[in-house]
Design an enzyme around this catalytic site. Structure first.
Site, PDB file in Angstrom:
ATOM      1  CG  HIS A 166      -0.433   6.119   3.366  1.00 32.17           C
ATOM      2  ND1 HIS A 166      -0.769   4.789   3.232  1.00 32.17           N
ATOM      3  CD2 HIS A 166       0.865   6.219   2.998  1.00 32.17           C
ATOM      4  CE1 HIS A 166       0.291   4.113   2.811  1.00 32.17           C
ATOM      5  NE2 HIS A 166       1.292   4.949   2.658  1.00 32.17           N
TER       6      HIS A 166
ATOM      7  CB  SER B 116      -2.918   4.405  -0.907  1.00 30.51           C
ATOM      8  OG  SER B 116      -3.276   5.072   0.293  1.00 30.51           O
TER       9      SER B 116
ATOM     10  NE  ARG C 120     -14.358  11.648   1.705  1.00 33.71           N
ATOM     11  CZ  ARG C 120     -13.261  10.901   1.854  1.00 33.71           C
ATOM     12  NH1 ARG C 120     -13.186   9.694   1.287  1.00 33.71           N
ATOM     13  NH2 ARG C 120     -12.237  11.318   2.575  1.00 33.71           N
TER      14      ARG C 120
ATOM     15  CE  LYS D 234      -3.682   2.169   2.772  1.00 36.53           C
ATOM     16  NZ  LYS D 234      -3.075   3.190   3.619  1.00 36.53           N
TER      17      LYS D 234
ATOM     18  N   GLY E 171      -8.400   6.698  -1.210  1.00 39.85           N
ATOM     19  CA  GLY E 171      -8.069   8.101  -1.000  1.00 39.85           C
ATOM     20  C   GLY E 171      -9.080   9.049  -1.580  1.00 39.85           C
TER      21      GLY E 171
ATOM     22  NE  ARG F 104      -9.790  10.613   5.304  1.00 44.78           N
ATOM     23  CZ  ARG F 104      -8.833  11.362   4.755  1.00 44.78           C
ATOM     24  NH1 ARG F 104      -8.344  12.394   5.407  1.00 44.78           N
ATOM     25  NH2 ARG F 104      -8.380  11.063   3.546  1.00 44.78           N
TER      26      ARG F 104
HETATM   27  C1  LIG Z   1      -7.240   8.419  11.373  1.00 45.89           C
HETATM   28  C2  LIG Z   1      -6.549   7.696  10.257  1.00 45.89           C
HETATM   29  C3  LIG Z   1      -5.449   6.889  10.549  1.00 45.89           C
HETATM   30  C4  LIG Z   1      -4.777   6.220   9.516  1.00 45.89           C
HETATM   31  N1  LIG Z   1      -3.692   5.425   9.809  1.00 45.89           N
HETATM   32  C5  LIG Z   1      -3.067   4.747   8.815  1.00 45.89           C
HETATM   33  C6  LIG Z   1      -1.964   3.890   9.103  1.00 45.89           C
HETATM   34  O1  LIG Z   1      -1.528   3.736  10.257  1.00 45.89           O
HETATM   35  N2  LIG Z   1      -1.381   3.234   8.080  1.00 45.89           N
HETATM   36  C7  LIG Z   1      -1.831   3.373   6.789  1.00 45.89           C
HETATM   37  O2  LIG Z   1      -1.280   2.738   5.882  1.00 45.89           O
HETATM   38  N3  LIG Z   1      -2.869   4.179   6.493  1.00 45.89           N
HETATM   39  C8  LIG Z   1      -3.489   4.863   7.476  1.00 45.89           C
HETATM   40  N4  LIG Z   1      -4.540   5.684   7.175  1.00 45.89           N
HETATM   41  C9  LIG Z   1      -4.948   5.840   5.772  1.00 45.89           C
HETATM   42  C10 LIG Z   1      -6.018   4.828   5.426  1.00 45.89           C
HETATM   43  O3  LIG Z   1      -5.528   3.504   5.503  1.00 45.89           O
HETATM   44  C11 LIG Z   1      -6.513   5.055   4.004  1.00 45.89           C
HETATM   45  O4  LIG Z   1      -5.418   4.999   3.087  1.00 45.89           O
HETATM   46  C12 LIG Z   1      -7.223   6.394   3.827  1.00 45.89           C
HETATM   47  O5  LIG Z   1      -8.013   6.692   4.964  1.00 45.89           O
HETATM   48  C13 LIG Z   1      -8.073   6.340   2.578  1.00 45.89           C
HETATM   49  O6  LIG Z   1      -8.569   7.613   2.294  1.00 45.89           O
HETATM   50  P1  LIG Z   1     -10.066   8.083   2.684  1.00 45.89           P
HETATM   51  O7  LIG Z   1     -10.115   8.113   4.180  1.00 45.89           O
HETATM   52  O8  LIG Z   1     -10.135   9.429   2.060  1.00 45.89           O
HETATM   53  O9  LIG Z   1     -11.027   7.078   2.106  1.00 45.89           O
HETATM   54  C14 LIG Z   1      -5.217   6.355   8.175  1.00 45.89           C
HETATM   55  C15 LIG Z   1      -6.339   7.177   7.913  1.00 45.89           C
HETATM   56  C16 LIG Z   1      -6.995   7.840   8.924  1.00 45.89           C
HETATM   57  C17 LIG Z   1      -8.187   8.699   8.581  1.00 45.89           C
END
Ligand SMILES: Cc1cc2nc3c(=O)[nH]c(=O)nc-3n(C[C@H](O)[C@H](O)[C@H](O)COP(=O)(O)O)c2cc1C
Length: 130
Positions: free
Chosen positions: A27, A25, A62, A3, A59, A82
Site C-alpha cells: 500500500h 503491495s 518510478r 490487494k 509500490g 503517486r
Molecule cells: C494518499 C494515498 C492514499 C492511499 N489510500 C489507499 C487506500 O485507502 N487503500 C489502499 O488499498 N491503498 C491506498 N493507497 C496505496 C495505493 O493504492 C497504492 O498501493 C500505492 O500508492 C502504490 O505505490 P506508489 O504510490 O508508490 O506507486 C494510498 C496511497 C496514497 C499515496
C-alpha cells in the site's frame, strides 16, 4: 482481486478463497514502517500460486526499467500511484499525460536495449542479482 499480498502463504490462501487475481503491495509503504518491498516478495508469490491467477504489483515504481523488472519476475500488470498524483498536482491533465508518455518511452527504450520487442519476452533470464 486481493490487494496487499506480501507473503506466499497469504497468496495461496487468497487463491483458495476464490480470488481472481492478486496485487502484491504494501500500500505504498505508508502503514508499517520498514515493511518489505513488494518487488522483493514478487517471485515467491508468483511461485506459490503456480499460475492460478494473474499476479499484479504496485509500490514505488518510478521508471520504465523498474516496470520491466517486475514484468520479468512474473507480474502481469504494474500499477503506479503517486507519480501520477504528483504529475497532476504540478500540471493537471497535461502533467499526467506527460508522465504516462515518459514511462512509455522509458519502457520502449529499455526493451530495445534488452533486445526484446514484446513484454511476453521479458523473463528472469534477463535479470541478475548484483
Ligand atoms: C494518499 C494515498 C492514499 C492511499 N489510500 C489507499 C487506500 O485507502 N487503500 C489502499 O488499498 N491503498 C491506498 N493507497 C496505496 C495505493 O493504492 C497504492 O498501493 C500505492 O500508492 C502504490 O505505490 P506508489 O504510490 O508508490 O506507486 C494510498 C496511497 C496514497 C499515496
Amino acid at each position: 482481486m486481493v490487494k496487499g499480498i506480501l507473503h506466499p502463504d497469504d497468496a495461496r490462501r487468497a487463491v483458495s478463497a476464490g480470488a481472481d487475481g492478486l496485487i502484491v503491495s504494501n500500500h505504498g509503504g505508508r502503514q508499517l514502517d520498514g515493511t518489505v518491498a513488494p518487488l522483493t516478495m514478487l517471485p515467491e508469490v508468483v511461485e506459490a500460486i503456480e499460475g492460478a491467477v494473474p499476479v499484479m504489483i504496485d509500490g514505488s515504481f518510478r521508471r520504465g526499467s523498474q516496470v520491466l523488472k517486475a514484468l520479468s519476475l512474473g507480474a502481469s500488470f504494474v500499477f503506479l500511484g503517486r507519480p501520477f498524483n504528483y504529475a497532476a498536482s504540478i500540471a493537471g491533465e497535461a502533467g499526467v499525460k506527460k508522465a504516462v508518455s515518459l514511462l512509455g518511452s522509458e519502457m520502449e527504450r529499455n526493451m530495445a536495449l534488452l533486445g526484446v520487442t514484446d513484454v511476453e519476452e521479458l523473463t528472469t533470464d534477463l535479470l541478475r542479482r548484483h
